[in-house]
Design a protein around this motif. Sequence first.
Motif, PDB file in Angstrom:
ATOM      1  N   THR A 156       0.829  -1.210   0.000  1.00 54.40           N
ATOM      2  CA  THR A 156       0.000   0.000   0.000  1.00 54.40           C
ATOM      3  C   THR A 156       0.863   1.259   0.000  1.00 54.40           C
ATOM      4  N   LEU A 157       1.978   1.209   0.696  1.00 52.28           N
ATOM      5  CA  LEU A 157       2.841   2.396   0.791  1.00 52.28           C
ATOM      6  C   LEU A 157       3.950   2.387  -0.252  1.00 52.28           C
ATOM      7  N   GLY A 158       3.860   1.474  -1.222  1.00 50.57           N
ATOM      8  CA  GLY A 158       4.863   1.426  -2.281  1.00 50.57           C
ATOM      9  C   GLY A 158       5.586   0.104  -2.303  1.00 50.57           C
ATOM     10  N   ASP A 159       6.336  -0.103  -3.371  1.00 50.89           N
ATOM     11  CA  ASP A 159       7.056  -1.359  -3.514  1.00 50.89           C
ATOM     12  C   ASP A 159       8.220  -1.424  -2.548  1.00 50.89           C
ATOM     13  N   ILE A 160       8.508  -2.699  -2.097  1.00 57.20           N
ATOM     14  CA  ILE A 160       9.636  -2.916  -1.208  1.00 57.20           C
ATOM     15  C   ILE A 160      10.459  -4.053  -1.766  1.00 57.20           C
ATOM     16  N   THR A 161      11.724  -4.075  -1.396  1.00 61.68           N
ATOM     17  CA  THR A 161      12.617  -5.123  -1.876  1.00 61.68           C
ATOM     18  C   THR A 161      12.399  -6.396  -1.059  1.00 61.68           C
ATOM     19  N   ASP A 162      12.986  -7.524  -1.545  1.00 61.62           N
ATOM     20  CA  ASP A 162      12.879  -8.791  -0.810  1.00 61.62           C
ATOM     21  C   ASP A 162      13.516  -8.683   0.567  1.00 61.62           C
ATOM     22  N   MET A 163      14.665  -8.010   0.645  1.00 60.14           N
ATOM     23  CA  MET A 163      15.339  -7.856   1.945  1.00 60.14           C
ATOM     24  C   MET A 163      14.472  -7.047   2.910  1.00 60.14           C
ATOM     25  N   GLN A 164      13.815  -5.978   2.380  1.00 62.93           N
ATOM     26  CA  GLN A 164      12.932  -5.184   3.237  1.00 62.93           C
ATOM     27  C   GLN A 164      11.721  -6.003   3.700  1.00 62.93           C
ATOM     28  N   GLU A 165      11.203  -6.864   2.796  1.00 66.07           N
ATOM     29  CA  GLU A 165      10.048  -7.699   3.167  1.00 66.07           C
ATOM     30  C   GLU A 165      10.405  -8.656   4.304  1.00 66.07           C
ATOM     31  N   LYS A 166      11.617  -9.286   4.198  1.00 67.01           N
ATOM     32  CA  LYS A 166      12.038 -10.198   5.262  1.00 67.01           C
ATOM     33  C   LYS A 166      12.190  -9.451   6.583  1.00 67.01           C
ATOM     34  N   SER A 167      12.758  -8.237   6.501  1.00 66.98           N
ATOM     35  CA  SER A 167      12.948  -7.452   7.731  1.00 66.98           C
ATOM     36  C   SER A 167      11.611  -7.075   8.341  1.00 66.98           C
ATOM     37  N   LEU A 168      10.654  -6.689   7.490  1.00 66.07           N
ATOM     38  CA  LEU A 168       9.339  -6.292   7.996  1.00 66.07           C
ATOM     39  C   LEU A 168       8.608  -7.488   8.624  1.00 66.07           C
ATOM     40  N   ILE A 169       8.793  -8.683   8.056  1.00 66.69           N
ATOM     41  CA  ILE A 169       8.176  -9.889   8.641  1.00 66.69           C
ATOM     42  C   ILE A 169       8.741 -10.137  10.034  1.00 66.69           C
ATOM     43  N   VAL A 170      10.083  -9.922  10.181  1.00 62.61           N
ATOM     44  CA  VAL A 170      10.704 -10.072  11.505  1.00 62.61           C
ATOM     45  C   VAL A 170      10.108  -9.068  12.477  1.00 62.61           C
ATOM     46  N   VAL A 171       9.920  -7.803  11.965  1.00 65.63           N
ATOM     47  CA  VAL A 171       9.335  -6.765  12.819  1.00 65.63           C
ATOM     48  C   VAL A 171       7.930  -7.177  13.249  1.00 65.63           C
ATOM     49  N   LEU A 172       7.124  -7.669  12.292  1.00 60.95           N
ATOM     50  CA  LEU A 172       5.747  -8.047  12.599  1.00 60.95           C
ATOM     51  C   LEU A 172       5.707  -9.190  13.611  1.00 60.95           C
ATOM     52  N   ARG A 173       6.626 -10.174  13.433  1.00 63.73           N
ATOM     53  CA  ARG A 173       6.654 -11.297  14.370  1.00 63.73           C
ATOM     54  C   ARG A 173       6.992 -10.830  15.784  1.00 63.73           C
ATOM     55  N   ASN A 174       7.933  -9.901  15.924  1.00 63.15           N
ATOM     56  CA  ASN A 174       8.303  -9.409  17.244  1.00 63.15           C
ATOM     57  C   ASN A 174       7.228  -8.512  17.843  1.00 63.15           C
ATOM     58  N   ILE A 175       6.463  -7.812  16.942  1.00 57.18           N
ATOM     59  CA  ILE A 175       5.313  -7.035  17.457  1.00 57.18           C
ATOM     60  C   ILE A 175       4.297  -7.997  18.075  1.00 57.18           C
ATOM     61  N   ASP A 176       4.031  -9.145  17.395  1.00 55.63           N
ATOM     62  CA  ASP A 176       3.102 -10.143  17.938  1.00 55.63           C
ATOM     63  C   ASP A 176       3.621 -10.690  19.268  1.00 55.63           C
ATOM     64  N   ARG A 177       4.932 -10.948  19.283  1.00 57.52           N
ATOM     65  CA  ARG A 177       5.517 -11.488  20.523  1.00 57.52           C
ATOM     66  C   ARG A 177       5.378 -10.486  21.662  1.00 57.52           C
ATOM     67  N   LEU A 178       5.645  -9.207  21.398  1.00 55.33           N
ATOM     68  CA  LEU A 178       5.543  -8.190  22.432  1.00 55.33           C
ATOM     69  C   LEU A 178       4.098  -8.006  22.876  1.00 55.33           C
ATOM     70  N   THR A 179       3.156  -8.127  21.911  1.00 50.42           N
ATOM     71  CA  THR A 179       1.730  -8.023  22.273  1.00 50.42           C
ATOM     72  C   THR A 179       1.319  -9.166  23.206  1.00 50.42           C
ATOM     73  N   ARG A 180       1.784 -10.402  22.867  1.00 47.14           N
ATOM     74  CA  ARG A 180       1.470 -11.533  23.745  1.00 47.14           C
ATOM     75  C   ARG A 180       2.082 -11.334  25.129  1.00 47.14           C
ATOM     76  N   LEU A 181       3.302 -10.817  25.157  1.00 50.14           N
ATOM     77  CA  LEU A 181       3.963 -10.585  26.439  1.00 50.14           C
ATOM     78  C   LEU A 181       3.151  -9.609  27.296  1.00 50.14           C
ATOM     79  N   ILE A 182       2.680  -8.523  26.676  1.00 54.27           N
ATOM     80  CA  ILE A 182       1.891  -7.523  27.406  1.00 54.27           C
ATOM     81  C   ILE A 182       0.594  -8.158  27.902  1.00 54.27           C
ATOM     82  N   THR A 183      -0.058  -8.957  27.040  1.00 59.25           N
ATOM     83  CA  THR A 183      -1.320  -9.607  27.424  1.00 59.25           C
ATOM     84  C   THR A 183      -1.113 -10.554  28.602  1.00 59.25           C
ATOM     85  N   ASN A 184      -0.019 -11.354  28.532  1.00 59.37           N
ATOM     86  CA  ASN A 184       0.247 -12.320  29.615  1.00 59.37           C
ATOM     87  C   ASN A 184       0.574 -11.618  30.927  1.00 59.37           C
ATOM     88  N   VAL A 185       1.389 -10.526  30.838  1.00 63.80           N
ATOM     89  CA  VAL A 185       1.722  -9.780  32.056  1.00 63.80           C
ATOM     90  C   VAL A 185       0.462  -9.198  32.665  1.00 63.80           C
TER      91      VAL A 185
END
Length: 737
Positions: free
Chosen positions: A534-563
């Motif tokens: 939606t915000l424009g094209d991204i490279t494969d390396m950027q896509e992998k990095s963003l997936i890592v970011v998204l996974r850690n956002i989910d992990r941090l959300t679960r951590l907050i929920t559990n706490v």
Amino acid sequence: MVHDLDVANLIYVDHMKHTEDMVSYTAGFSRIIYPLANRHHGVLRQNLVNIYDEKFYGELDILTVVDKNGIVVARARNSSSYGDSQADNDLIRHAMNGTTISSTVIITHEELLKENRSLADQAYMEFTPTPKAKPRPENHSTSGMAILVASPIYDMNGRFIGVLYGADLINRDYYIVDEIKNALYKDEIYGGRDVGTATIFQEDFRISTNVPTDTGERAITTRVSREVNEAVLEKGEYWKDRAFVVNSWYVTAYKPIKNINGDTIGILYVGILEQPYIDAGYRILIIYILFLFTGFVLSIFVSQYYAGAITSPINKLIKGTESIARGQFEKIEVGTNDETAKLANAFNEMAIDLQKTMGELVLKRNEIETIFKSISDVASALDKDNRIIFANSLANKIFGDDINGKFCYQVFEGKDKRCEDCPGIESLKSGEVVRVIHSRMDNNGKEYFFEITGSPLKDENDNVTGTLEIRRDVTEQKTLENQLRESYENLENAYKELQQMDEIKSELVANISHELRTPLTSVRGYTELMLDGTLGDITDMQEKSLIVVLRNIDRLTRLITNVLDLSKFESIEHEISSLQLERLIDDVITDFEKNAKDKNITIAKDVEANLTLEGDEDRLVQVFYNLLENAVKFTDEGGEISVKAYREDAYHLHIEVSDTGIGIAEDELDMVFKRFYQIDSSSTRKFGGTGLGLAICKKIIEWHNGTIWARSIQGKGSVFHILLPVKQPDSSSQIYK
């Protein structure tokens, strides 16, 4: 004589019980407990000397403290003697096992020297040559016989810390034998001699007696005859017969004195002079001889005719009187129907009444004296005017021997008029037991508290004639009550502060969780927009990095929920309802079927039919969800997961969740239920997770009064067990907070 011997034995046992009460009571003194518990042995030795001088001087000969290993740490009579072991002493071993115990013992010369040299001197006896005594090689004895009591000592937490033992040396101590003589025979004198006597033997020689010698001294160190020695000491039997004791004939009875192991170590003896009863028989004989002589003078022929008929019953009467003199109350049968028979019947009735009356009086008197002496507090009997008519030995020891006849408020309270709340007066009025607490200041300004109990004394017509007043020192109890009250107030204040801190913590965690979730939501949204282009094209390396970011956002959300779940778990309301266990498990398995299928993992279910339980449905689903999520996460492709549920017993259900995953090391099985704990960092990087899932499971299961635990073999898989009650306590209430 058998009855007299039983009464003498009762007095001996009562003296032993009194000694046991003194030692057992003293074992609870704080002046002994605190220094012994804190190993302040110097202070303990001085305190023990002071306690002995204050309370037991003249009553006990030995007062000693040993530690929990049986090592002597303090002696009241020889403070410089300590460090030796008493662990081999039979009574002390019993006390070390938690039992207060008393017995008659033989104490060696060496042990007496440790306690006090004067005791060794008191016990030493050179035997007086005694006719008819059984020969023995030695001519003296250095050991002593004593009543010994051992009582365990416990600290304020109820832990055993040592033993207090005390002893009353009987050698040359005439208190017991004189008390027996006074109880049985009072001060009855015949021919300038005491009618009744009592003796205590150590082995076969007298160590305490009131049998006099020809010079009027007590006949200690003389020995018992061979026949008594063999019957009592060697065979352990009672012996009763007439015997020549020291210098006179007595009607006697002997019984063995045994130690705790049942070995005979001494003899208890009672005896009465035979002469008074023989003389009485002779007087009766003289009367009848005069009667016969008169009859002979009146009619020689009549006397000759009736001589045989009269002499025979008279002889029977004489033998009967001799039997009474020996304490044998046997019925006299003369075999006639004349005046002699009437006289014999009168003798029989007199003997029965005498035996009954003597037994009742002695038993009643001994019972009252025993009960009164066994009271370990200050006790006194008062008349209706509050005058002291009798006081126990402790009252006399504290307030003096001359208190009889004085007003109780003068002696005990130091006042010139009656106390306003006097329990004695209230007991006289109401006829009931009355208790009050009095306080009194000593000369140093220290306040003491006493619990005073007044009990009515009634005559045979149930009329109140006086009161029994018992004064108990409850200063330590009142002090402890005040300390407990102060401690309770401190604990209550601390609990309120902890509640306030817990509320602040919960509010802080909730606010932080809210503040963290808001920016995380924004970051997640923009990350997803970048990933879907939606915000424009991204490279494969950027896509992998963003997936890592998204996974850690989910992990941090679960951590907050559990706490947040952990912090507010105790404060939220839980709705309890009746649940079908199989339905809950099916719902959770359905949620994980796709994830399991993606890894080619088989989920097997084995649930016993119609299993129901009471619980919070959402929380129990959360437990099963976490366990299945972990099972899928840590099981490699092609693995297996099994969910079982069955009835453990009539009151519990058992649930098992097993997998064929990586497993858990045995030393980490208990740690996985702790907050933020993860098996190792490599697992965290590979599988993710917050380390709070199992902690939340444990919290939920324990709230349901259940148990959760794990079994695992590393590299082969794990099994998580849950044991839940079918019914929750107070299940009539549907909502718990």
